[in-house]
Motif scaffolding. Sequence first.
Motif, mmCIF file in Angstrom:
data_model
loop_
_atom_site.group_PDB
_atom_site.id
_atom_site.type_symbol
_atom_site.label_atom_id
_atom_site.label_comp_id
_atom_site.label_asym_id
_atom_site.label_seq_id
_atom_site.Cartn_x
_atom_site.Cartn_y
_atom_site.Cartn_z
ATOM 1 N N VAL A 29 -13.788 -18.013 0.806
ATOM 2 C CA VAL A 29 -13.034 -18.835 -0.121
ATOM 3 C C VAL A 29 -11.646 -18.221 -0.335
ATOM 4 O O VAL A 29 -10.657 -18.921 -0.484
ATOM 5 C CB VAL A 29 -13.809 -19.044 -1.445
ATOM 6 N N VAL A 30 -11.615 -16.907 -0.291
ATOM 7 C CA VAL A 30 -10.322 -16.222 -0.359
ATOM 8 C C VAL A 30 -10.317 -15.132 0.697
ATOM 9 O O VAL A 30 -11.279 -14.381 0.826
ATOM 10 C CB VAL A 30 -10.075 -15.586 -1.742
ATOM 11 N N GLU A 31 -9.258 -15.063 1.437
ATOM 12 C CA GLU A 31 -9.106 -13.939 2.359
ATOM 13 C C GLU A 31 -7.713 -13.355 2.186
ATOM 14 O O GLU A 31 -6.708 -14.080 2.252
ATOM 15 C CB GLU A 31 -9.309 -14.402 3.807
ATOM 16 N N MET A 32 -7.664 -12.074 1.917
ATOM 17 C CA MET A 32 -6.374 -11.394 1.798
ATOM 18 C C MET A 32 -6.236 -10.509 3.028
ATOM 19 O O MET A 32 -7.099 -9.674 3.287
ATOM 20 C CB MET A 32 -6.326 -10.556 0.518
ATOM 21 N N ARG A 33 -5.151 -10.712 3.786
ATOM 22 C CA ARG A 33 -4.984 -9.959 5.027
ATOM 23 C C ARG A 33 -3.790 -9.025 4.941
ATOM 24 O O ARG A 33 -2.678 -9.470 4.679
ATOM 25 C CB ARG A 33 -4.751 -10.925 6.197
ATOM 26 N N ASP A 34 -4.040 -7.766 5.170
ATOM 27 C CA ASP A 34 -2.971 -6.758 5.304
ATOM 28 C C ASP A 34 -1.958 -6.839 4.161
ATOM 29 O O ASP A 34 -0.752 -6.881 4.395
ATOM 30 C CB ASP A 34 -2.238 -6.921 6.636
ATOM 31 N N ILE A 35 -2.464 -6.855 2.951
ATOM 32 C CA ILE A 35 -1.575 -6.980 1.797
ATOM 33 C C ILE A 35 -0.878 -5.652 1.517
ATOM 34 O O ILE A 35 -1.518 -4.604 1.425
ATOM 35 C CB ILE A 35 -2.375 -7.396 0.542
ATOM 36 N N SER A 36 0.439 -5.710 1.383
ATOM 37 C CA SER A 36 1.199 -4.523 0.978
ATOM 38 C C SER A 36 2.041 -4.879 -0.239
ATOM 39 O O SER A 36 2.594 -5.974 -0.321
ATOM 40 C CB SER A 36 2.138 -4.048 2.092
ATOM 41 N N ILE A 37 2.105 -3.949 -1.160
ATOM 42 C CA ILE A 37 2.955 -4.138 -2.341
ATOM 43 C C ILE A 37 3.708 -2.844 -2.597
ATOM 44 O O ILE A 37 3.134 -1.753 -2.534
ATOM 45 C CB ILE A 37 2.113 -4.528 -3.578
ATOM 46 N N THR A 38 4.985 -2.967 -2.847
ATOM 47 C CA THR A 38 5.810 -1.788 -3.058
ATOM 48 C C THR A 38 6.482 -1.881 -4.416
ATOM 49 O O THR A 38 7.021 -2.923 -4.773
ATOM 50 C CB THR A 38 6.899 -1.713 -1.964
ATOM 51 N N PHE A 39 6.389 -0.817 -5.172
ATOM 52 C CA PHE A 39 7.159 -0.721 -6.414
ATOM 53 C C PHE A 39 8.253 0.300 -6.172
ATOM 54 O O PHE A 39 7.968 1.490 -6.048
ATOM 55 C CB PHE A 39 6.287 -0.254 -7.582
ATOM 56 N N GLY A 40 9.483 -0.140 -6.115
ATOM 57 C CA GLY A 40 10.564 0.804 -5.862
ATOM 58 C C GLY A 40 10.305 1.536 -4.562
ATOM 59 O O GLY A 40 10.189 0.928 -3.504
ATOM 60 N N ALA A 41 10.169 2.857 -4.632
ATOM 61 C CA ALA A 41 9.978 3.638 -3.418
ATOM 62 C C ALA A 41 8.498 3.867 -3.125
ATOM 63 O O ALA A 41 8.144 4.474 -2.132
ATOM 64 C CB ALA A 41 10.693 4.975 -3.542
ATOM 65 N N VAL A 42 7.619 3.379 -4.028
ATOM 66 C CA VAL A 42 6.212 3.724 -3.924
ATOM 67 C C VAL A 42 5.414 2.556 -3.369
ATOM 68 O O VAL A 42 5.557 1.425 -3.825
ATOM 69 C CB VAL A 42 5.665 4.114 -5.312
ATOM 70 N N LYS A 43 4.555 2.840 -2.395
ATOM 71 C CA LYS A 43 3.650 1.821 -1.890
ATOM 72 C C LYS A 43 2.400 1.805 -2.747
ATOM 73 O O LYS A 43 1.637 2.769 -2.758
ATOM 74 C CB LYS A 43 3.276 2.121 -0.439
ATOM 75 N N ALA A 44 2.203 0.744 -3.519
ATOM 76 C CA ALA A 44 1.017 0.667 -4.366
ATOM 77 C C ALA A 44 -0.173 0.164 -3.566
ATOM 78 O O ALA A 44 -1.299 0.548 -3.805
ATOM 79 C CB ALA A 44 1.266 -0.238 -5.560
ATOM 80 N N LEU A 45 0.094 -0.693 -2.589
ATOM 81 C CA LEU A 45 -0.951 -1.174 -1.701
ATOM 82 C C LEU A 45 -0.409 -1.132 -0.291
ATOM 83 O O LEU A 45 0.726 -1.499 -0.048
ATOM 84 C CB LEU A 45 -1.338 -2.622 -2.016
ATOM 85 N N SER A 46 -1.238 -0.707 0.628
ATOM 86 C CA SER A 46 -0.774 -0.588 1.989
ATOM 87 C C SER A 46 -1.777 -1.251 2.920
ATOM 88 O O SER A 46 -2.856 -0.721 3.160
ATOM 89 C CB SER A 46 -0.604 0.902 2.294
ATOM 90 N N GLU A 47 -1.449 -2.436 3.383
ATOM 91 C CA GLU A 47 -2.246 -3.178 4.358
ATOM 92 C C GLU A 47 -3.723 -3.236 3.995
ATOM 93 O O GLU A 47 -4.588 -2.816 4.751
ATOM 94 C CB GLU A 47 -2.052 -2.578 5.750
#
Lengths: 547, 369
Positions: free
Chosen positions: A28-46
Amino acid sequence: MTQTEAPVLPDATTATSAGRPADAPVPVVEMRDISITFGAVKALSEVSVRLYPGEVHALMGENGAGKSTLIKALTGVYSIDGGTVLVGGEQRSFGSPAAAQDAGISTVYQEVNLVPNLTVAENMMLGREPRIAGAINTFAMNRRAAAVLQRLGIDVDPRSVLGSHPIAVQQLVAIARAVDVDARVLILDEPTSSLDSDEVAKLFDVMRHLREKGVAIVFVSHFLDQVYEISDRMTILRNGRLVEERMVADTSQLELVQLMIGRDLEVLERLDRDAAAAAEEPAEPAVPVLTAVGLGRKGTLEATDLELFPGEVIGIAGLLGSGRTELARLLFGADTADRGSLEVGSATGRRSGRPGRRRLRSPRHAIDRKVAFSSEDRKGEGVIGDLTVADNMLLALQASRGWLRPIPQAVRTQLVDQYIKALDIRPADPHALMRNLSGGNQQKVLLARWLITEPELLILDEPTRGIDIGAKTQIQALVADLAAQGMSVVFISAELEEVLRLSDRLVVMRDRRKIAERPNDGVSVSDVLEIIAGPQATTTEKEETRG
Amino acid sequence: MADTLKPPTEVPQTSDDPTQLVVRRGPLAAALSHQLVWPVVALVVLLAVNVAADPGFLAIRIQDGHLFGNLVDILRNSAPVLVVAIGMTLVIATRGIDLSVGAVAAIAGAIACTTLVDSASQGAAATAIIACTYALAVCVLLGLWNGFLVSVVGIQPIIATLVLMVAGRGLAMLVTDGQITTVNNDFFSGMASGFVLTLPIAFVLAVGVYALTALITRRTALGMLIEAVGINPEASRLAGVRSRTIIWTVYVFAGLCAGVAGLVIAANTNSVNANSLGLWIELDAILAVVIGGTSLAGGRFSLTGTLVGAIFIATLARTIASIGIPPEANYLFKAIVVVVVCLLQSPQARGALRAHLAPARSPKGGARA
């Protein structure tokens, strides 16, 4: 028992299942290779996650592993820097939580985000009230809310004011609200952290009910037993990265913890040994740190006797509403007792007063007698969100010095740096605002606030609630160390394993009364449960949690 | 202590620890995020409007060893609002509000003037000092009353101080017998019209109150404790902060500040009219606090922001006169300006504005790309 009921779910390799069409089910939901960056910091990486209809999917990881970030990426709170979100096979991106909710993705957050001075029904229908000619149809609203609550087996009057109920009930109302919006995906972020076992069972019934109707449930919890009881599949995160997706049935608890934190459980084992050793030593110092005789307060606690010696840890066990928090508050003067006497401080009777009339008038009064108290309600009664970590840490010490004697800058820096290091508080920035810290780190700052005052008696009410296993272990180890140095500790927790691990003596409460007290020599969880359950348990407990 | 507290576990520390949010910003963005920027910008814009209307607006000349000019007038006129607003800042920081300051100012003026008039030696400096002391003592009592209602009885501040807002005018009328009392005392009128070090005494006095308050709150722990009580009263109580005493004290201080303002206003006209002295000054003071960036929800406060806010309000009053806004549109104009400044102060409103302008410009200045 749930393992047998749980529908067999497709795992990573085999996509067949009973009670389901033979073709491969679409997530029903698929999240693929999600990355999120706050400033210089990667909060989520793929990070990739798949949610199938009709499963309970546990999201596991320590605080800061990225669970909350992932949830907020899915629900449109954060915008995604890389990767795709597919809902029902279509690529989607939500600009706001409302857009996610419209697509059938509902979230219940850890802290109850409702309006305390509206009624239960108004909270449940907030923003989508039934209307007649523009005006809210109160009658229809209450009826609909009552129907939902009844379907979920929650016994609350929809017309009552939300704030008049305990946090546990408010949490259930929040879930009822989310369920009422026909959700395809229900995200529960630490839903059980303030519920007692009865209420957890009720929640799980609701969750199973929803699972059978094909809802995909994301379950975030620090209680491993609960995860194992209810979940079918789990995704494990560490430091913003995907570690593994696993079927719950194929993973032992030990394996899971190692995957989450990447280290073994030696520490906990050491604590168990220490507790066992301490229980064997017949250490019986002469002067008690605390003596309560017939201490009580109308409507909250029956007359209670308690004695506590230096270096001793008393564990208080009992269900929510059993009087465990109420006792702690009386011992600290957070509420004033109206009967009995209480003497605290190693020099008992330091101040003369009429016998039987000695009580604490205020928290300040207790602090002056070297008592410290960490409340179960971290957000409401501990954290000063808009002040810095340093100010939060030094607040109690500064308050007892008085405003005219500010703590010298050099001492401030030294104390704060020392405790940030010793308790491994992250971010290690004394000037960070308290509200930006995770729950576990806030709890450590609050512990530091009290340790800085060098108390003789430390009262901890649910110090490990809602925090990750790493921080939890650190806090448990800290309590054991402090007791070894001679500090007396009152330790309250809903987790019996934790109480038994740490305490020298065990007090069991029920119905606002102390019902048992015994040395902790080989007492098991089931022993305690038996005491708590008692002879006529089931009826009285229910009334207790309601009031 | 440090060694024994050392936790026995090692938490893996990685360079990309997601709990450490690092937001990189240029120096310009950093400067723009300072809370004083927007009030100061608003003040500068207002002055620019004045200069556009009257190129000689900023001119300052020296006459009899004193500074004269529009700017000096603005500073002098800002004094009463500034003093009241400083007291108000601390009250607001504790989540409170004090609506009674205008009435208290009227009472202070009334008591000082009637004492002077009733005195045998009306013109003597000593009489003025006694009269002022007497007036301020009464203001402390009134502040004690407000603080008592809020911190001990537990009435909501807006209601508790509304009592004195209404009753206070009546008290002032009783003191003056409903008459406009006129005084003749050089020392007393010097408080408004006199100069010290070429600057108006009234402004120097107000800045003195500001500096002293800043010193007391920021050099001691008082400011931090006030903020703690304002942000989370229950957590502060459980940490041992004497919230009740702190809340009580700020109301007493607000009363005292209102008294000082009342004396300055009375000295300015050498008379007191219990009906009009300090009328609506509480609203100007609250505006000054809000424009200065202190939230009405309590917590963090900025005395310097309040200083800028008070000067802004005095400048606005002067602007209305100097650019020729018709008198009947005065209040409307003031309201519009205040709304605009408050919107500028709000990060949400600025964010919305930036988002709106973003397609036109390159969105490089945003916090998150």
